[in-house]
Design a protein around this motif. Sequence first.
Motif, PDB file in Angstrom:
ATOM      1  N   GLN A 150       0.819  -1.221   0.000  1.00  0.00           N
ATOM      2  CA  GLN A 150       0.000   0.000   0.000  1.00  0.00           C
ATOM      3  C   GLN A 150       0.852   1.271   0.000  1.00  0.00           C
ATOM      4  O   GLN A 150       0.562   2.240   0.710  1.00  0.00           O
ATOM      5  CB  GLN A 150      -0.950   0.018   1.214  1.00  0.00           C
ATOM      6  CG  GLN A 150      -1.780  -1.218   1.406  1.00  0.00           C
ATOM      7  CD  GLN A 150      -2.741  -1.476   0.264  1.00  0.00           C
ATOM      8  OE1 GLN A 150      -2.761  -0.754  -0.724  1.00  0.00           O
ATOM      9  NE2 GLN A 150      -3.529  -2.529   0.378  1.00  0.00           N
ATOM     10  N   GLU A 151       1.889   1.286  -0.822  1.00  0.00           N
ATOM     11  CA  GLU A 151       2.778   2.456  -0.849  1.00  0.00           C
ATOM     12  C   GLU A 151       2.041   3.721  -1.263  1.00  0.00           C
ATOM     13  O   GLU A 151       2.289   4.799  -0.728  1.00  0.00           O
ATOM     14  CB  GLU A 151       3.958   2.183  -1.798  1.00  0.00           C
ATOM     15  CG  GLU A 151       4.872   1.046  -1.353  1.00  0.00           C
ATOM     16  CD  GLU A 151       5.481   1.303   0.017  1.00  0.00           C
ATOM     17  OE1 GLU A 151       5.751   2.477   0.337  1.00  0.00           O
ATOM     18  OE2 GLU A 151       5.667   0.335   0.764  1.00  0.00           O
ATOM     19  N   GLY A 152       1.134   3.576  -2.237  1.00  0.00           N
ATOM     20  CA  GLY A 152       0.397   4.747  -2.703  1.00  0.00           C
ATOM     21  C   GLY A 152      -0.488   5.342  -1.618  1.00  0.00           C
ATOM     22  O   GLY A 152      -0.567   6.565  -1.472  1.00  0.00           O
ATOM     23  N   VAL A 153      -1.137   4.482  -0.842  1.00  0.00           N
ATOM     24  CA  VAL A 153      -2.028   4.974   0.214  1.00  0.00           C
ATOM     25  C   VAL A 153      -1.207   5.534   1.376  1.00  0.00           C
ATOM     26  O   VAL A 153      -1.610   6.508   2.019  1.00  0.00           O
ATOM     27  CB  VAL A 153      -2.971   3.853   0.681  1.00  0.00           C
ATOM     28  CG1 VAL A 153      -3.955   4.379   1.713  1.00  0.00           C
ATOM     29  CG2 VAL A 153      -3.720   3.262  -0.495  1.00  0.00           C
ATOM     30  N   ARG A 154      -0.063   4.924   1.652  1.00  0.00           N
ATOM     31  CA  ARG A 154       0.817   5.469   2.691  1.00  0.00           C
ATOM     32  C   ARG A 154       1.257   6.888   2.321  1.00  0.00           C
ATOM     33  O   ARG A 154       1.307   7.781   3.175  1.00  0.00           O
ATOM     34  CB  ARG A 154       2.043   4.570   2.878  1.00  0.00           C
ATOM     35  CG  ARG A 154       1.757   3.235   3.553  1.00  0.00           C
ATOM     36  CD  ARG A 154       2.955   2.309   3.435  1.00  0.00           C
ATOM     37  NE  ARG A 154       4.123   2.851   4.105  1.00  0.00           N
ATOM     38  CZ  ARG A 154       4.531   2.476   5.314  1.00  0.00           C
ATOM     39  NH1 ARG A 154       3.856   1.556   5.995  1.00  0.00           N
ATOM     40  NH2 ARG A 154       5.601   3.009   5.862  1.00  0.00           N
ATOM     41  N   ARG A 155       1.579   7.089   1.048  1.00  0.00           N
ATOM     42  CA  ARG A 155       1.964   8.418   0.586  1.00  0.00           C
ATOM     43  C   ARG A 155       0.791   9.399   0.725  1.00  0.00           C
ATOM     44  O   ARG A 155       0.959  10.540   1.188  1.00  0.00           O
ATOM     45  CB  ARG A 155       2.406   8.331  -0.872  1.00  0.00           C
ATOM     46  CG  ARG A 155       2.558   9.655  -1.600  1.00  0.00           C
ATOM     47  CD  ARG A 155       3.688  10.489  -1.070  1.00  0.00           C
ATOM     48  NE  ARG A 155       3.876  11.689  -1.884  1.00  0.00           N
ATOM     49  CZ  ARG A 155       4.695  12.684  -1.591  1.00  0.00           C
ATOM     50  NH1 ARG A 155       5.428  12.634  -0.484  1.00  0.00           N
ATOM     51  NH2 ARG A 155       4.813  13.722  -2.386  1.00  0.00           N
ATOM     52  N   ALA A 156      -0.420   8.968   0.350  1.00  0.00           N
ATOM     53  CA  ALA A 156      -1.597   9.828   0.472  1.00  0.00           C
ATOM     54  C   ALA A 156      -1.856  10.189   1.932  1.00  0.00           C
ATOM     55  O   ALA A 156      -2.204  11.334   2.250  1.00  0.00           O
ATOM     56  CB  ALA A 156      -2.812   9.127  -0.135  1.00  0.00           C
ATOM     57  N   ALA A 157      -1.668   9.218   2.838  1.00  0.00           N
ATOM     58  CA  ALA A 157      -1.867   9.481   4.269  1.00  0.00           C
ATOM     59  C   ALA A 157      -0.854  10.506   4.778  1.00  0.00           C
ATOM     60  O   ALA A 157      -1.181  11.369   5.603  1.00  0.00           O
ATOM     61  CB  ALA A 157      -1.743   8.180   5.052  1.00  0.00           C
TER      62      ALA A 157
END
Length: 510
Positions: A200-207
Amino acid sequence: MFSSVLSAAVIGIEAYPIQVEADICDGLPQFCMVGDLSPEVREAADRVRTALRNTKISFPPKKITVNLSPAHIRKEGTGFDLPVAAALLTALGIIPEEYVKGVLVMGEVGLNGKVRPVSGVLQSVMLAKELGCRLCLVPGENAKEGAAVYGVSVVGVGTLQELLECLLSPGFCMEHAECPKEWEAEQSVCGEDFQEVNGQEGVRRAAEIAAAGMHNFLMVGSPGAGKTMIARRMPTILPELTLPESLEISKVYSACGLLSGEAGLIRTRPFRAPHHTVSAVALAGGGRKVKPGEISLATRGVLFLDELPEFSRNALEILRQPMEEGQVTISRASGTFVFPAHFQLVSAMNPCRCGYYPDRERCHCLPGEISQYLRRISRPLLDRIDICAEISRVEYRDLTGTHENESSAGIRYRVETAQKIQKERYQELGWQFNSQLPVSAIRHFCILGQEEMRTMELAFEKLGLSARAYHRILKVARTIADLAGEKRIRTEHLLEAIGYRSLDQKFWGR
């Protein structure tokens, strides 16, 4: 004989001074209480009279009148028991009148003379400081809460006998005064960390971007992908609380009776996760006796709404004004109440009722059912959500791999750096974060070059953005630039911010 003791009434989250006046005179024996009182305040007459008798203090057979002034303020709760007892003891001549001057008293009294905790002590002690009081006598379990206010002595009393000793013996007060605890914020003590989130790298970045600019954040994905797991770790990447923030939060919790006796003040970022059956009143605040709701309890922290479409339409739409204004305004016939609402909305939802759309091998929902499910989120509410990220199913190799994920501490360092940049930029303008930028300030702080303007124009037409969505993209791009240490918004920052609005097109058909 006449006497008067200072106390406080908590209305909403603010405290107002109340003079508890007692008069004992000749006449038919009776105990009368006046001053726009709720039933529980009127019952103080029986509680106090019995408690004093059990403390070996007898009443003369005379007419007793107790007035809680001013009469136009409604008095509710059991916090007036102790000041009524103090006023009666003064009127009886047991306590000299000069000893109760400059003293604020509040607390509930049991029939055996023990003093029980009450809500609203923090704001009452703040009021006492403003009024120049020298001493506050509060229930022992509320003493640490009151001691968080510097500049006034706070003594916790456990019985009516201790109340007498405090007022008659200055040495007793000095010995039992609660010492203020040095301010020290704490990180989340639940042991949760972003290091436990695999993939979930993309969601971690969004968070991370959402936390850096305090942007509202929506995650869309199938069940079990980690939406709740990520949401519960959002407070761990937010900066530590400052003392003014803690006092703001603690006032809300104190008014609701939720402050722990040992902690004194709230020292961690709030994380509130109400169930989707919550009512609009429980979410925003209100009720017969107006109190803050979940929105205000999450101020300076995270309000997490899981299964967002399952919330009632009224509950969701009530979020719109607080998200824009940072406060909840509740109007009643008795007055207008304003509660803080500086919260970060983090929400999660499935893309359909079964949760697996657009994977047609697993999702068997009809197109109409999918559309009806998604339409539970209104466009005005969706426009107020700055970042919308799709969270995919975790791969097996991500769960079993040996790769070590970045911890919350590492992410929090970048978030703190970005927030420091924002606070320095806006320090004289009345706001702190990019998400709070008004439209009039966006043109000054979110300047675009020629290339960025062409990119934004193309996105505006292709995605069918509203004016609000357009401004929120610029705010998110400003936060991404701050995380990168850039003074101006570049094309890559803008494209990433636009990407967080692309789910509008995919799921809501923009």
